[in-house]
Design an enzyme around this catalytic site. Structure first.
Site, PDB file in Angstrom:
ATOM      1  N   GLU A 105      11.501  27.532  36.555  1.00  0.00           N
ATOM      2  CA  GLU A 105      10.068  27.272  36.791  1.00  0.00           C
ATOM      3  C   GLU A 105       9.628  27.831  38.144  1.00  0.00           C
ATOM      4  O   GLU A 105       8.514  28.338  38.276  1.00  0.00           O
ATOM      5  CB  GLU A 105       9.788  25.775  36.665  1.00  0.00           C
ATOM      6  CG  GLU A 105       9.901  25.301  35.220  1.00  0.00           C
ATOM      7  CD  GLU A 105       9.807  23.805  35.079  1.00  0.00           C
ATOM      8  OE1 GLU A 105      10.593  23.076  35.740  1.00  0.00           O
ATOM      9  OE2 GLU A 105       8.950  23.339  34.309  1.00  0.00           O
ATOM     10  N   GLU A 125      16.088  21.031  30.004  1.00  0.00           N
ATOM     11  CA  GLU A 125      15.676  19.645  30.250  1.00  0.00           C
ATOM     12  C   GLU A 125      15.893  18.731  29.043  1.00  0.00           C
ATOM     13  O   GLU A 125      16.241  17.568  29.194  1.00  0.00           O
ATOM     14  CB  GLU A 125      14.217  19.599  30.682  1.00  0.00           C
ATOM     15  CG  GLU A 125      13.957  20.122  32.089  1.00  0.00           C
ATOM     16  CD  GLU A 125      13.797  21.632  32.175  1.00  0.00           C
ATOM     17  OE1 GLU A 125      14.174  22.344  31.226  1.00  0.00           O
ATOM     18  OE2 GLU A 125      13.315  22.100  33.219  1.00  0.00           O
TER      19      GLU A 125
HETATM   20  N1  T1G Z   1      21.069  18.233  40.128  1.00  0.00           N
HETATM   21  C1  T1G Z   1      22.012  17.586  40.851  1.00  0.00           C
HETATM   22  N2  T1G Z   1      23.335  17.890  40.822  1.00  0.00           N
HETATM   23  C2  T1G Z   1      23.702  18.885  40.000  1.00  0.00           C
HETATM   24  C3  T1G Z   1      22.783  19.598  39.204  1.00  0.00           C
HETATM   25  C4  T1G Z   1      21.408  19.233  39.303  1.00  0.00           C
HETATM   26  N3  T1G Z   1      20.458  19.873  38.624  1.00  0.00           N
HETATM   27  N4  T1G Z   1      23.467  20.533  38.507  1.00  0.00           N
HETATM   28  C5  T1G Z   1      24.757  20.401  38.851  1.00  0.00           C
HETATM   29  N5  T1G Z   1      24.902  19.421  39.737  1.00  0.00           N
HETATM   30  C6  T1G Z   1      26.140  19.006  40.389  1.00  0.00           C
HETATM   31  C7  T1G Z   1      27.200  18.566  39.391  1.00  0.00           C
HETATM   32  O1  T1G Z   1      27.032  17.180  39.092  1.00  0.00           O
HETATM   33  C8  T1G Z   1      28.463  18.853  40.157  1.00  0.00           C
HETATM   34  O2  T1G Z   1      28.584  17.811  41.112  1.00  0.00           O
HETATM   35  C9  T1G Z   1      28.129  20.117  40.949  1.00  0.00           C
HETATM   36  O3  T1G Z   1      26.698  20.154  41.014  1.00  0.00           O
HETATM   37  C10 T1G Z   1      28.623  21.376  40.273  1.00  0.00           C
HETATM   38  O4  T1G Z   1      28.140  21.336  38.931  1.00  0.00           O
HETATM   39  C11 T1G Z   1      11.446  19.840  36.950  1.00  0.00           C
HETATM   40  C12 T1G Z   1      13.060  18.131  35.746  1.00  0.00           C
HETATM   41  C13 T1G Z   1      23.965  24.689  37.165  1.00  0.00           C
HETATM   42  C14 T1G Z   1      25.185  25.639  35.175  1.00  0.00           C
HETATM   43  O5  T1G Z   1      20.021  20.734  33.527  1.00  0.00           O
HETATM   44  O6  T1G Z   1      24.053  23.065  33.912  1.00  0.00           O
HETATM   45  O7  T1G Z   1      14.979  20.891  36.511  1.00  0.00           O
HETATM   46  O8  T1G Z   1      30.791  16.923  40.329  1.00  0.00           O
HETATM   47  O9  T1G Z   1      30.412  21.490  37.891  1.00  0.00           O
HETATM   48  O10 T1G Z   1      30.073  24.612  36.265  1.00  0.00           O
HETATM   49  O11 T1G Z   1      11.553  20.879  34.875  1.00  0.00           O
HETATM   50  O12 T1G Z   1      25.755  22.390  36.854  1.00  0.00           O
HETATM   51  O13 T1G Z   1      30.689  18.579  42.205  1.00  0.00           O
HETATM   52  O14 T1G Z   1      29.810  16.241  42.550  1.00  0.00           O
HETATM   53  O15 T1G Z   1      28.309  21.808  36.502  1.00  0.00           O
HETATM   54  O16 T1G Z   1      29.056  25.988  38.196  1.00  0.00           O
HETATM   55  C15 T1G Z   1      17.640  21.035  34.845  1.00  0.00           C
HETATM   56  C16 T1G Z   1      22.350  21.215  35.120  1.00  0.00           C
HETATM   57  C17 T1G Z   1      17.492  19.806  35.687  1.00  0.00           C
HETATM   58  C18 T1G Z   1      21.210  22.214  34.927  1.00  0.00           C
HETATM   59  C19 T1G Z   1      26.403  25.024  37.246  1.00  0.00           C
HETATM   60  N6  T1G Z   1      18.861  21.716  35.186  1.00  0.00           N
HETATM   61  N7  T1G Z   1      23.502  21.828  35.730  1.00  0.00           N
HETATM   62  O17 T1G Z   1      27.608  24.826  36.539  1.00  0.00           O
HETATM   63  O18 T1G Z   1      28.962  23.548  38.239  1.00  0.00           O
HETATM   64  S1  T1G Z   1      16.005  18.926  35.265  1.00  0.00           S
HETATM   65  C20 T1G Z   1      19.980  21.487  34.486  1.00  0.00           C
HETATM   66  C21 T1G Z   1      24.282  22.704  35.039  1.00  0.00           C
HETATM   67  C22 T1G Z   1      14.762  19.928  35.836  1.00  0.00           C
HETATM   68  C23 T1G Z   1      12.362  20.464  35.948  1.00  0.00           C
HETATM   69  C24 T1G Z   1      13.392  19.533  35.417  1.00  0.00           C
HETATM   70  C25 T1G Z   1      25.466  23.239  35.784  1.00  0.00           C
HETATM   71  C26 T1G Z   1      25.215  24.670  36.336  1.00  0.00           C
HETATM   72  P1  T1G Z   1      30.071  17.359  41.584  1.00  0.00           P
HETATM   73  P2  T1G Z   1      29.014  22.006  37.774  1.00  0.00           P
HETATM   74  P3  T1G Z   1      29.016  24.807  37.290  1.00  0.00           P
END
Ligand code: T1G
Length: 695
Positions: A105, A125
């Site tokens: 976004e 999401e």
């Molecule tokens: N927020 C907070 N922590 C996050 C995070 C996030 N979005 N994504 C990952 N982490 C933490 C995860 O818990 C782990 O923590 C560390 O980062 C490494 O993650 C307004 C409302 C990006 C593809 O759904 O898909 O945006 O265990 O092991 O394999 O419209 O993380 O080390 O303490 O998964 O390299 C939308 C979610 C949010 C993406 C990277 N975004 N994340 O993968 O690392 S809602 C998502 C992933 C949003 C808007 C809306 C994957 C990754 P720890 P990892 P990775």
């Protein structure tokens, strides 16, 4: 600590750099920082164009999920994105690794978008029970059209740069160095005097009744019971008839509606525990041993599946079978698995040929395992046979080789004690088909060395599996709990419920299949063998599903014979009325007058049994934390993801209510319904299972 967002200029190009921990999540400091950096760029008369980019493994991984449920802080993300878009000078998003959710976004608020090869671009999401909340539902369709935007946003599946380019989501694909490509593109745009190009000023997408009907039909199957995918589709459709301000307001309203649903709580719980499950103090900082060459003993369904899983992830495999014919059969099975991967586009034909010619060795002599780093046996489930195999491995394998058993219930301590190196022994319980199912139970025996456990978790990560640490008991975590809630179902059948009512109630609850349809899928011979194995130790008060034994003796083993609990014309089964006759006979022999069960009672009894046994598994240390149970049931037993797992579900129901159910059931059936001490304690203390997941 430097600010997570900085601005500097190189020549005529403003550089907005984001660096915020593992995924550059859009926490409050980042949102404020981007806003300030845009203002600095706008005020910088020397700068004609700006590039926003992320440092580390990706651009931006999205909003900070850990902030959900907490009061939001200004600036909200939609305002940040609008601020970028309103900048009087052009801004380029230079994307690498991943731009997900709020990350994409932010890129959509920019005027131009460049993505490097291999980048994941998505709005996932809905996988968290919400929907894009910073303009994604309004800007995406203005670039890609309605149908693509509805599919992308309601599925949550990321797209490749090529697909993004062809759909209009991005403008350029980079193939070299991120910043060099970005600066080159910026210079090109500057030289062209390229204007600002707010996406929100682009024409609204045309309504498309056909696409809207099609996506709803898809969601009825793909997203059964889920709230946010349809809400996301409705927000995207609103972009056809509203300007950005109204569209954003519509999106925000739907976002807020789904933000406080139990589904959002369950899905975000699932997201975080799947990452926490591999974090164990006992292997923290422990270096895993090498596992470049894997040995597999036994080329049946499981052994061939395990070999396939390793080969597909680039590992070399030596598979041992008892004779050349069996070895050839195993090779053919593996080739069939690889061919299926080619058909699904998961593997190239060349890679498949290379695997079969180089990476896979099949042999009949254990001496071929002398250079194996890690060996997994998947032979017949018999202790004597397993011990013979391990004796051979003890003799031929090099010092330090990890020796793993794929047994689903045999005592791994007994196997380990039968050889000279018990510290090298561990359980790797794969689920069939082993090259498809995500779950891997890592069963740690009493003498297993911690670096062997660390090796198992490292192997799981390489194989793309979700590894859960389990202790040694009959059935480890998943099958032990399964046998208990299956017993609860059988008790309900004997008391008057039909297996088909039970399956219906559980599919309404969110399971893909009910327990009896699952039994038909696995094969009723599996259940029969398990009952035979336990016959000598079974308590006489346990219910034996004699109707299931009769189905077995009639050769009705389920899907594989076309008939079990259901009659199969293809994969879809219809209830077999003859099964009801067998059950009626069993009730009469037991002197039971059948009574009716409501769907609600079926679910509460079934779930109470699952939670009660899960509590025992945690209190005995078979699962170290409640999250290990939740991940097991989510990843290997079809538990509905939006409920977060059985113990998350229990927390959300309230443990006192659950305990009250069990105590009421115990009045009629004290043998089966003994409240687990951990459940009783947590209920009394008004605590949650999740409180035991901390740390
Ligand atoms: N927020 C907070 N922590 C996050 C995070 C996030 N979005 N994504 C990952 N982490 C933490 C995860 O818990 C782990 O923590 C560390 O980062 C490494 O993650 C307004 C409302 C990006 C593809 O759904 O898909 O945006 O265990 O092991 O394999 O419209 O993380 O080390 O303490 O998964 O390299 C939308 C979610 C949010 C993406 C990277 N975004 N994340 O993968 O690392 S809602 C998502 C992933 C949003 C808007 C809306 C994957 C990754 P720890 P990892 P990775």
């Amino acid at each position: 600590m430097t600010h997570p967002v900085t601005y500097e200029r190189e020549g005529r190009i403003g550089l907005i750099r984001i660096e915020n921990g593992p995924v550059n999540a859009l926490g409050h400091a980042v949102r404020a920082g981007i806003t300030a950096a845009i203002d600095a760029f706008a005020a910088d008369a020397e700068a004609g164009i700006a590039v926003v980019y992320g440092v580390g493994r990706l651009f931006i991984g999205g909003a900070d999920i850990s902030e959900f449920g907490k009061p939001p802080q200004d600036p909200w993300l939609p305002e940040v994105v609008n601020h970028i878009e309103a900048c009087p000078k052009p801004v380029i998003a230079a994307i690498h690794g991943a731009a997900l959710g709020g990350g994409l976004e932010v890129a959509l608020g920019c005027h131009y978008r460049l993505a490097m090869q291999g980048t994941k671009l998505g709005l996932p999401e809905v996988t968290l029970g919400i929907l894009p909340g910073a303009g994604g539902t309004q800007r995406t369709p203005r670039l890609t059209g309605l149908a693509t935007a509805m599919e992308m946003i309601s599925s949550g599946v990321p797209v490749t740069p090529d697909d993004a380019l062809s759909s209009g989501l991005i403008d350029r694909i980079g193939t070299g160095d991120l910043l060099a490509d970005a600066k080159g593109y910026a210079t090109e745009l500057l030289d062209q005097n390229a204007p600002v190009r707010p996406v929100s000023a682009m024409p609204r997408p045309a309504p498309d009744a056909g696409a809207s009907a099609a996506i709803r039909a898809t969601l009825a199957k793909r997203a059964k019971g889920l709230v946010s995918p349809l809400a996301a589709v409705e927000a995207v459709e609103a972009s056809c008839s509203t300007d950005l301000t109204e569209g954003l307001a519509f999106e925000r309203a739907r976002f807020n509606e789904v933000l406080d649903t139990p589904q959002r709580e369950g899905l975000i719980h699932a997201f975080f525990i799947e990452r926490k499950v591999a974090r164990l103090p006992e292997i923290d900082g422990v270096a895993p041993r090498s596992f470049a060459r894997i040995g597999v003993i036994g080329g049946g369904t499981m052994g061939a599946g395990i070999a396939t899983a390793a080969l597909l992830r680039g590992l070399a495999v030596t598979l041992i079978e008892r004779d050349a014919a069996a070895a050839d059969k195993a090779r053919a099975t593996i080739d069939g698995n690889l061919a299926a991967a080619v058909k699904r586009g998961k593997l190239s034909e060349d890679k498949r040929a290379a695997i079969l010619s180089d990476a896979l060795i099949t042999a009949t002599d254990y001496a071929a395992l002398s250079d194996a780093d890690l060996v997994i046996e998947a032979v017949f489930e018999n202790m004597d046979v397993k011990k013979q195999v391990f004796a051979e491995l003890d003799r031929v394998c090099k010092p330090g080789a990890v020796l793993a058993t794929n047994t689903s219930y045999l005592d791994i301590n007994e196997i380990a004690a039968s050889i000279s190196r018990p510290a090298d022994v561990i359980g790797l319980h794969f689920f069939s088909p082993a090259h498809v199912m995500k779950l891997l139970e890592v069963v740690v025996a009493d003498k297993t060395a911690s670096d062997v456990t660390a090796t198992a978790f490292a192997l799981a990560k390489t194989l793309g599996k979700v590894a859960v640490r389990a202790g040694v008991c009959d059935g480890f975590i998943g099958n032990r709990i399964l046998s208990h809630y299956r017993a609860a179902a059988d008790r309900m059948v004997l008391a008057g419920a039909s297996p088909f009512e039970i399956d219906d109630a559980l599919t309404d609850f969110g399971f893909a299949m009910g327990p009896y349809a699952v039994a038909d899928l696995a094969g009723l011979d599996i259940g029969y063998m398990t009952r035979q194995r336990k016959a000598t130790t079974r308590d006489p008060q346990e219910v034996v599903p004699t109707w299931a034994d009769e189905l077995y003796h009639l050769g009705r083993l389920g899907q594989k014979t076309g008939r079990g609990y259901y009659i199969y014309e293809g994969r879809q089964g219809t209830p077999d009325p003859e099964v009801e006759d067998l059950i009626t006979k069993a009730r009469m022999e037991a002197g039971i007058a059948p009574r009716a069960f409501t769907k609600d009672e079926i679910v509460r009894r079934y779930m109470a049994a699952m939670v009660n046994e899960s509590a025992r598994v945690v209190e005995e240390g078979i699962a170290q934390r409640p999250l290990d149970v939740d991940v097991t049931l989510l990843s290997g037993y079809g538990f509905p993801r939006y409920r977060g797992g059985p113990l998350k579900w229990a927390d959300m129901q309230g443990l006192r209510a659950l305990l009250a159910d069990i105590e009421s059931y115990a009045q009629d059936d004290p043998f089966f319904w003994k409240p687990a001490p951990l459940l009783t304690r947590l209920a009394a203390e008004e605590q949650t299972f999740d409180s035991l997941n901390a740390g």
